[in-house]
Design a protein around this motif. Structure first.
Motif, PDB file in Angstrom:
ATOM      1  N   THR A  42       0.814  -1.218   0.000  1.00 48.74           N
ATOM      2  CA  THR A  42       0.000   0.000   0.000  1.00 48.74           C
ATOM      3  C   THR A  42       0.847   1.268   0.000  1.00 48.74           C
ATOM      4  N   GLY A  43       2.163   1.096   0.204  1.00 46.21           N
ATOM      5  CA  GLY A  43       3.030   2.267   0.311  1.00 46.21           C
ATOM      6  C   GLY A  43       3.286   2.671   1.751  1.00 46.21           C
ATOM      7  N   ASP A  44       2.543   2.055   2.673  1.00 41.70           N
ATOM      8  CA  ASP A  44       2.799   2.331   4.088  1.00 41.70           C
ATOM      9  C   ASP A  44       4.072   1.599   4.536  1.00 41.70           C
ATOM     10  N   ILE A  45       4.597   2.040   5.667  1.00 40.06           N
ATOM     11  CA  ILE A  45       5.836   1.438   6.177  1.00 40.06           C
ATOM     12  C   ILE A  45       5.584   0.847   7.559  1.00 40.06           C
ATOM     13  N   LEU A  46       6.132  -0.356   7.783  1.00 39.31           N
ATOM     14  CA  LEU A  46       6.139  -0.942   9.123  1.00 39.31           C
ATOM     15  C   LEU A  46       7.473  -0.603   9.768  1.00 39.31           C
ATOM     16  N   VAL A  47       7.423  -0.067  10.981  1.00 42.00           N
ATOM     17  CA  VAL A  47       8.638   0.334  11.673  1.00 42.00           C
ATOM     18  C   VAL A  47       8.739  -0.431  12.985  1.00 42.00           C
ATOM     19  N   GLY A  48       9.859  -1.124  13.173  1.00 46.03           N
ATOM     20  CA  GLY A  48      10.129  -1.786  14.450  1.00 46.03           C
ATOM     21  C   GLY A  48      11.146  -0.971  15.211  1.00 46.03           C
ATOM     22  N   SER A  49      10.799  -0.528  16.419  1.00 47.97           N
ATOM     23  CA  SER A  49      11.714   0.363  17.139  1.00 47.97           C
ATOM     24  C   SER A  49      12.273  -0.291  18.398  1.00 47.97           C
ATOM     25  N   GLY A  50      13.278   0.366  18.966  1.00 45.43           N
ATOM     26  CA  GLY A  50      14.036  -0.200  20.073  1.00 45.43           C
ATOM     27  C   GLY A  50      13.270  -0.353  21.368  1.00 45.43           C
ATOM     28  N   ASN A  51      12.146   0.350  21.498  1.00 43.91           N
ATOM     29  CA  ASN A  51      11.378   0.215  22.742  1.00 43.91           C
ATOM     30  C   ASN A  51      10.283  -0.846  22.631  1.00 43.91           C
ATOM     31  N   GLY A  52      10.272  -1.620  21.542  1.00 43.96           N
ATOM     32  CA  GLY A  52       9.301  -2.700  21.393  1.00 43.96           C
ATOM     33  C   GLY A  52       8.018  -2.313  20.697  1.00 43.96           C
ATOM     34  N   MET A  53       7.980  -1.121  20.109  1.00 41.40           N
ATOM     35  CA  MET A  53       6.781  -0.703  19.366  1.00 41.40           C
ATOM     36  C   MET A  53       6.888  -1.160  17.918  1.00 41.40           C
ATOM     37  N   LEU A  54       5.803  -1.737  17.402  1.00 36.57           N
ATOM     38  CA  LEU A  54       5.691  -1.971  15.961  1.00 36.57           C
ATOM     39  C   LEU A  54       4.652  -0.964  15.465  1.00 36.57           C
ATOM     40  N   THR A  55       5.076  -0.102  14.539  1.00 39.10           N
ATOM     41  CA  THR A  55       4.218   0.994  14.090  1.00 39.10           C
ATOM     42  C   THR A  55       4.000   0.901  12.591  1.00 39.10           C
ATOM     43  N   MET A  56       2.754   1.133  12.161  1.00 42.82           N
ATOM     44  CA  MET A  56       2.506   1.290  10.724  1.00 42.82           C
ATOM     45  C   MET A  56       2.341   2.782  10.479  1.00 42.82           C
ATOM     46  N   CYS A  57       3.186   3.326   9.600  1.00 42.07           N
ATOM     47  CA  CYS A  57       3.071   4.755   9.317  1.00 42.07           C
ATOM     48  C   CYS A  57       3.010   4.969   7.808  1.00 42.07           C
ATOM     49  N   SER A  58       2.493   6.117   7.404  1.00 43.75           N
ATOM     50  CA  SER A  58       2.318   6.372   5.973  1.00 43.75           C
ATOM     51  C   SER A  58       3.668   6.714   5.349  1.00 43.75           C
ATOM     52  N   GLY A  59       3.865   6.280   4.107  1.00 45.92           N
ATOM     53  CA  GLY A  59       5.140   6.485   3.429  1.00 45.92           C
ATOM     54  C   GLY A  59       5.383   7.931   3.048  1.00 45.92           C
TER      55      GLY A  59
END
Length: 622
Positions: free
Chosen positions: A259-276
């Protein structure tokens, strides 16, 4: 590994492995056939079927696997390793179908940082670690290096990640500490040429690269918790975001969705879907540990996430609810114990926690967490009503096995940590050994305790305690080179065995007229209980101390495991190795034969628990 003594001996059959190294960034992959997960554990690469849960193992590396890449069709898997300073670190390309080594590529020193396959599977590009700092392009067909180059300019920092574009076999991107380059492969002249990307005033340490499907832009995740969007053609910075709400503790891994969105895995354990486009958060979910891998199955309807606490989650794209599918120890496993008379469950302990597992399915049933302390040893009472455990903060803790609630805690049981523990068969008393060498006998009541006696015989840490079946005597093995048989009624020393070694383990023969010991001198000693005389001595391994040993219930066989990473099954009377288990990639810390002799469990320093099939010939010899 001591190969020469394992040539003719039959191999033990490995049934299952509980273990996963969550510290490898992007180490968890989903194979393009959508049926298998690929992940590292120590020096092994494991392929696990999502349907049946069956595992296959790629053994070939000599040290821990540091990166994994899968080619687009899934025909090849590449893995790189770390090694010691000054030595070469191998890259291995595996043939996925044949489950064997396709090529071993040796050029990098000390560590392979990252790997990437070209889209048409012609080339593999590898990046060396900070002591090597070179990029090499390999021809997969000829298995040879085409060309190489230093990864970053003299003025820039270390390169950390590398990624091939989606459409061209000639273009790949490298990034790291203050360096961001687009490389072009010139095959005719056997050269790779670097083009710097202009980021202006922005100084970032890039940890991961993800390229849009049409190769128009690529995204870089940074330790500062923002994402750079760079135009691939012009190599100019397009945008950097999110501006206000940065990703906490840095971006560890990125995935671009259809879809063009991005999945981001961060160091504090959050998995985030954000728009590209503007990096605005669409949805997010909190996981345990720091997210180190995000892998997509198919078009991205199902997402697999791994964290550095060695947990693997799955979540659907639509509902975005995480489901925990695999848990593992993320530190060395110190001890393993079975309940009396059954092999359905077992308990293990390591840094911070005790875990109870279901044997057949390798599922975790219970976790008892005590933060910031290490559990050195544990056992289950014969009546099955409590788990007793020895901790390095000098406390003995007793828990209820169903709920994991604390039943009893003995403070200051030993001054230098509790190092060994055992319980009597009547479930009323516990014998503990400490780092200062004292052996103490405790009486346990419903919710209180009493110290009965302290025996000061040893001069160094007590490593192992075993109690005789009539509860009247125990044997203790210590680092001071003595094994002492103590009377638990009169509290005196009955017998003493001395050897020039650090005894790590001792076992009673089931008929209890002999004991066997082992330790750092790599010897197995048989001793008479009655007068402490030596009966025989066997060479247990060619290299490395013996850390674990256990005798079968009938007394015909025993198993040993140690720093040579080999599990050996021995005939007790003949003193000969009948079977060898090869599969550990870390030192074996402990071994147990289960009560009804169906399995052998071995635990290791890299957090793995291996379940081996107990040979049928050993159960009913002709």
């Amino acid at each position: 590994m001591a190969e020469e003594d394992t040539q003719e001996v039959p191999k033990l059959e490995l049934e299952a492995v509980i273990g996963f190294n969550g510290h490898v960034f992007s180490g968890l992959k989903v194979h393009p056939d959508r049926e298998h997960l690929i992940y590292p554990l120590g020096s092994t690469v494991i392929i696990k079927s999502l349907k049946s849960g069956k595992q296959a193992f790629f053994h070939g590396h000599t040290n821990n696997v540091s990166c994994i890449a899968v080619s687009r069709s899934g025909r090849y898997i590449a893995s790189g390793q770390v090694t010691f300073m000054g030595f070469k670190a191998d890259v291995i390309i595996w043939d996925y179908e044949k489950r064997e080594i396709y090529a071993r590529l040796v050029l990098h020193k000390a560590k392979v940082e990252d790997l990437s396959f070209s889209p048409n599977e012609k080339y593999l590009v590898s990046l060396g670690g900070q002591d090597d700092a070179s990029i090499v392009v390999w021809n997969i067909e000829t298995k040879e290096a085409i060309c190489g180059s230093p990864a970053s300019a003299q003025s820039a920092g270390h390169c950390l990640t590398i990624e091939y574009t989606n459409l061209s076999d000639e273009v790949f991107i490298s990034a790291g500490n203050g360096t961001l380059r687009v490389w072009e492969l010139d095959l005719a002249n056997r050269k790779i040429r670097a083009n710097e990307c202009q980021t202006g005033q922005l100084k970032r340490i890039v940890t991961c690269i993800e390229i849009a499907n049409d190769d128009s832009y690529f995204y870089c995740g940074t330790t500062s918790g923002d994402i750079l969007k760079v135009n691939l053609k012009t190599r100019l910075l397009n945008s950097c975001g999110p501006v206000k709400q940065k990703f906490c503790k840095g971006v560890n891994t990125l995935k671009v969705l259809k879809t063009g969105d991005i999945l981001v895995g961060s160091g504090n354990g959050m998995l985030t879907m954000c728009s590209g486009g503007n990096f605005k958060t669409i949805r997010s979910v909190q996981l345990e540990g720091s997210v180190t891998s995000v892998a997509l199955r198919g078009e991205g309807q199902q997402i697999f996430i791994a964290t550095d606490t060695a947990q693997i989650y799955t979540l659907g794209y639509t509902d975005f609810k995480p489901e925990l599918i695999a848990t593992n120890h993320n530190g060395a496993v110190k001890d393993v114990a079975f309940p009396f008379g059954t092999s359905e469950l077992f308990a293990t302990c390591s840094q911070n926690d005790i875990r109870v597992w279901h044997t057949e399915s390798s599922k975790e049933l219970l976790r008892i967490v005590v933060p910031n302390v290490t559990c050195n040893a544990l056992g289950l009472m014969k009546d099955g009503r409590s788990i007793f455990s020895a901790w390095n903060d000098g406390k003995i803790r007793v828990f209820f096995p169903e709920s994991g609630k604390l039943r009893l805690i003995i403070h200051n049981a030993h001054s230098m940590g509790v190092t060994a523990i055992a319980a009597t068969n009547d479930c009323r008393r516990i014998v503990s050994g400490g780092g200062e060498g004292q052996v103490r006998l405790w009486e346990i009541f419903q919710n209180s305790y009493r110290l009965i006696e302290t025996m000061k015989e040893h001069k160094a840490a007590v490593n192992c305690i075993k109690i005789k079946s009539n509860d009247k005597e125990c044997v203790t093995a210590s680092s001071d080179g003595a094994c002492i048989i103590m009377d638990l009624v009169r509290f005196v020393r009955n017998q003493m065995v001395l050897a020039n070694t650090i005894f790590s383990v001792v076992c009673y023969h089931p008929e209890e007229y002999q004991i066997i010991t082992s330790g750092t001198d790599r010897k197995i000693g048989y001793w008479e209980v009655y007068d402490g005389s030596a009966i025989r001595e066997l060479d247990a391994s060619l290299s490395g101390a013996i850390n674990g040993m256990d005798i079968s219930e009938d007394g015909k066989y025993f198993v040993t495991g140690g720093d040579d990473k080999l599990l050996k099954l021995w005939l007790y009377t003949d003193g000969e190795v009948t079977h060898v288990g090869i599969g550990h990639s870390g030192s074996i810390t402990n071994v147990r034969i289960c009560p009804n002799s169906n399995y052998i469990l071995s635990t290791s320093a890299d957090g793995a628990i291996l379940r081996w099939r107990y040979p049928q010939t050993a159960k009913n010899p002709d």
